[in-house]
Design a protein around this motif. Structure first.
Motif, mmCIF file in Angstrom:
data_model
loop_
_atom_site.group_PDB
_atom_site.id
_atom_site.type_symbol
_atom_site.label_atom_id
_atom_site.label_comp_id
_atom_site.label_asym_id
_atom_site.label_seq_id
_atom_site.Cartn_x
_atom_site.Cartn_y
_atom_site.Cartn_z
ATOM 1 N N VAL A 11 0.854 -1.182 0.000
ATOM 2 C CA VAL A 11 0.000 0.000 0.000
ATOM 3 C C VAL A 11 0.896 1.241 0.000
ATOM 4 O O VAL A 11 2.078 1.160 0.336
ATOM 5 C CB VAL A 11 -0.948 0.044 1.226
ATOM 6 N N SER A 12 0.328 2.373 -0.353
ATOM 7 C CA SER A 12 1.094 3.613 -0.319
ATOM 8 C C SER A 12 1.393 3.985 1.132
ATOM 9 O O SER A 12 0.693 3.557 2.061
ATOM 10 C CB SER A 12 0.297 4.744 -0.990
ATOM 11 N N SER A 13 2.411 4.795 1.322
ATOM 12 C CA SER A 13 2.749 5.239 2.678
ATOM 13 C C SER A 13 1.588 6.027 3.278
ATOM 14 O O SER A 13 1.353 5.971 4.489
ATOM 15 C CB SER A 13 4.030 6.067 2.678
ATOM 16 N N GLU A 14 0.836 6.719 2.431
ATOM 17 C CA GLU A 14 -0.332 7.489 2.885
ATOM 18 C C GLU A 14 -1.392 6.560 3.497
ATOM 19 O O GLU A 14 -1.943 6.838 4.563
ATOM 20 C CB GLU A 14 -0.904 8.250 1.682
ATOM 21 N N VAL A 15 -1.658 5.441 2.844
ATOM 22 C CA VAL A 15 -2.648 4.477 3.348
ATOM 23 C C VAL A 15 -2.147 3.842 4.641
ATOM 24 O O VAL A 15 -2.892 3.721 5.615
ATOM 25 C CB VAL A 15 -2.974 3.402 2.281
ATOM 26 N N LYS A 16 -0.875 3.476 4.666
ATOM 27 C CA LYS A 16 -0.319 2.856 5.868
ATOM 28 C C LYS A 16 -0.386 3.807 7.056
ATOM 29 O O LYS A 16 -0.784 3.408 8.158
ATOM 30 C CB LYS A 16 1.125 2.417 5.627
ATOM 31 N N THR A 17 -0.029 5.054 6.843
ATOM 32 C CA THR A 17 -0.083 6.051 7.914
ATOM 33 C C THR A 17 -1.502 6.209 8.433
ATOM 34 O O THR A 17 -1.733 6.244 9.646
ATOM 35 C CB THR A 17 0.471 7.409 7.423
ATOM 36 N N ALA A 18 -2.462 6.283 7.517
ATOM 37 C CA ALA A 18 -3.862 6.425 7.918
ATOM 38 C C ALA A 18 -4.317 5.209 8.729
ATOM 39 O O ALA A 18 -4.978 5.354 9.765
ATOM 40 C CB ALA A 18 -4.756 6.620 6.692
ATOM 41 N N LEU A 19 -3.945 4.020 8.287
ATOM 42 C CA LEU A 19 -4.324 2.800 9.016
ATOM 43 C C LEU A 19 -3.699 2.771 10.407
ATOM 44 O O LEU A 19 -4.356 2.400 11.384
ATOM 45 C CB LEU A 19 -3.912 1.555 8.225
ATOM 46 N N LEU A 20 -2.432 3.158 10.510
ATOM 47 C CA LEU A 20 -1.758 3.210 11.815
ATOM 48 C C LEU A 20 -2.454 4.192 12.755
ATOM 49 O O LEU A 20 -2.670 3.899 13.933
ATOM 50 C CB LEU A 20 -0.293 3.603 11.643
ATOM 51 N N GLN A 21 -2.822 5.358 12.225
ATOM 52 C CA GLN A 21 -3.497 6.366 13.044
ATOM 53 C C GLN A 21 -4.863 5.878 13.515
ATOM 54 O O GLN A 21 -5.231 6.065 14.674
ATOM 55 C CB GLN A 21 -3.640 7.686 12.271
ATOM 56 N N ILE A 22 -5.605 5.258 12.628
ATOM 57 C CA ILE A 22 -6.930 4.729 12.982
ATOM 58 C C ILE A 22 -6.791 3.639 14.035
ATOM 59 O O ILE A 22 -7.526 3.624 15.032
ATOM 60 C CB ILE A 22 -7.673 4.209 11.726
ATOM 61 N N ALA A 23 -5.836 2.728 13.821
ATOM 62 C CA ALA A 23 -5.626 1.632 14.767
ATOM 63 C C ALA A 23 -5.282 2.180 16.149
ATOM 64 O O ALA A 23 -5.845 1.733 17.162
ATOM 65 C CB ALA A 23 -4.524 0.703 14.265
ATOM 66 N N ARG A 24 -4.385 3.141 16.199
ATOM 67 C CA ARG A 24 -3.999 3.750 17.473
ATOM 68 C C ARG A 24 -5.206 4.403 18.151
ATOM 69 O O ARG A 24 -5.447 4.194 19.341
ATOM 70 C CB ARG A 24 -2.903 4.795 17.225
ATOM 71 N N LYS A 25 -5.944 5.171 17.372
ATOM 72 C CA LYS A 25 -7.125 5.877 17.903
ATOM 73 C C LYS A 25 -8.165 4.904 18.449
ATOM 74 O O LYS A 25 -8.805 5.175 19.468
ATOM 75 C CB LYS A 25 -7.728 6.738 16.789
ATOM 76 N N GLU A 26 -8.331 3.768 17.792
ATOM 77 C CA GLU A 26 -9.347 2.785 18.175
ATOM 78 C C GLU A 26 -8.838 1.737 19.161
ATOM 79 O O GLU A 26 -9.600 0.882 19.596
ATOM 80 C CB GLU A 26 -9.896 2.086 16.926
ATOM 81 N N GLY A 27 -7.542 1.797 19.482
ATOM 82 C CA GLY A 27 -6.981 0.813 20.401
ATOM 83 C C GLY A 27 -6.984 -0.595 19.828
ATOM 84 O O GLY A 27 -7.190 -1.574 20.542
ATOM 85 N N ARG A 28 -6.761 -0.690 18.532
ATOM 86 C CA ARG A 28 -6.779 -1.970 17.807
ATOM 87 C C ARG A 28 -5.478 -2.120 17.048
ATOM 88 O O ARG A 28 -4.739 -1.157 16.858
ATOM 89 C CB ARG A 28 -7.935 -2.012 16.805
ATOM 90 N N SER A 29 -5.239 -3.329 16.551
ATOM 91 C CA SER A 29 -4.068 -3.541 15.698
ATOM 92 C C SER A 29 -4.411 -3.132 14.265
ATOM 93 O O SER A 29 -5.589 -3.072 13.882
ATOM 94 C CB SER A 29 -3.651 -5.010 15.724
ATOM 95 N N VAL A 30 -3.366 -2.876 13.493
ATOM 96 C CA VAL A 30 -3.578 -2.568 12.073
ATOM 97 C C VAL A 30 -4.273 -3.737 11.392
ATOM 98 O O VAL A 30 -5.173 -3.544 10.571
ATOM 99 C CB VAL A 30 -2.243 -2.215 11.378
ATOM 100 N N ALA A 31 -3.894 -4.964 11.758
ATOM 101 C CA ALA A 31 -4.527 -6.149 11.163
ATOM 102 C C ALA A 31 -6.028 -6.171 11.453
ATOM 103 O O ALA A 31 -6.832 -6.478 10.564
ATOM 104 C CB ALA A 31 -3.868 -7.427 11.682
#
Length: 65
Positions: A11-31
């Protein structure tokens, strides 16, 4: 259901960054976030079929202008 399959894709770095931020915010893993988003997309596709894919592609083209 048991998780016994793996999928790997780039995935693009933009998508990965967004997924990491969402995961952190939701207290979940990226997976976990990826699986939730994939399940959501599958559900929408099952409702709307090809129209769903066409909407996503149209949005993607708009963003890339």
């Amino acid at each position: 259901s048991a998780k016994d399959e793996r999928i790997g894709f780039r995935v693009s770095s933009e998508v990965k960054t967004a997924l990491l931020q969402i995961a952190r915010k939701e207290g979940r893993s990226v997976a976990q976030i990826c699986e939730l988003f994939l399940r959501g997309g599958i559900s929408e596709y099952e409702k709307d079929g090809a129209a769903y894919v066409h909407r996503l592609l149209a949005r993607s083209k708009e963003r890339n202008k």
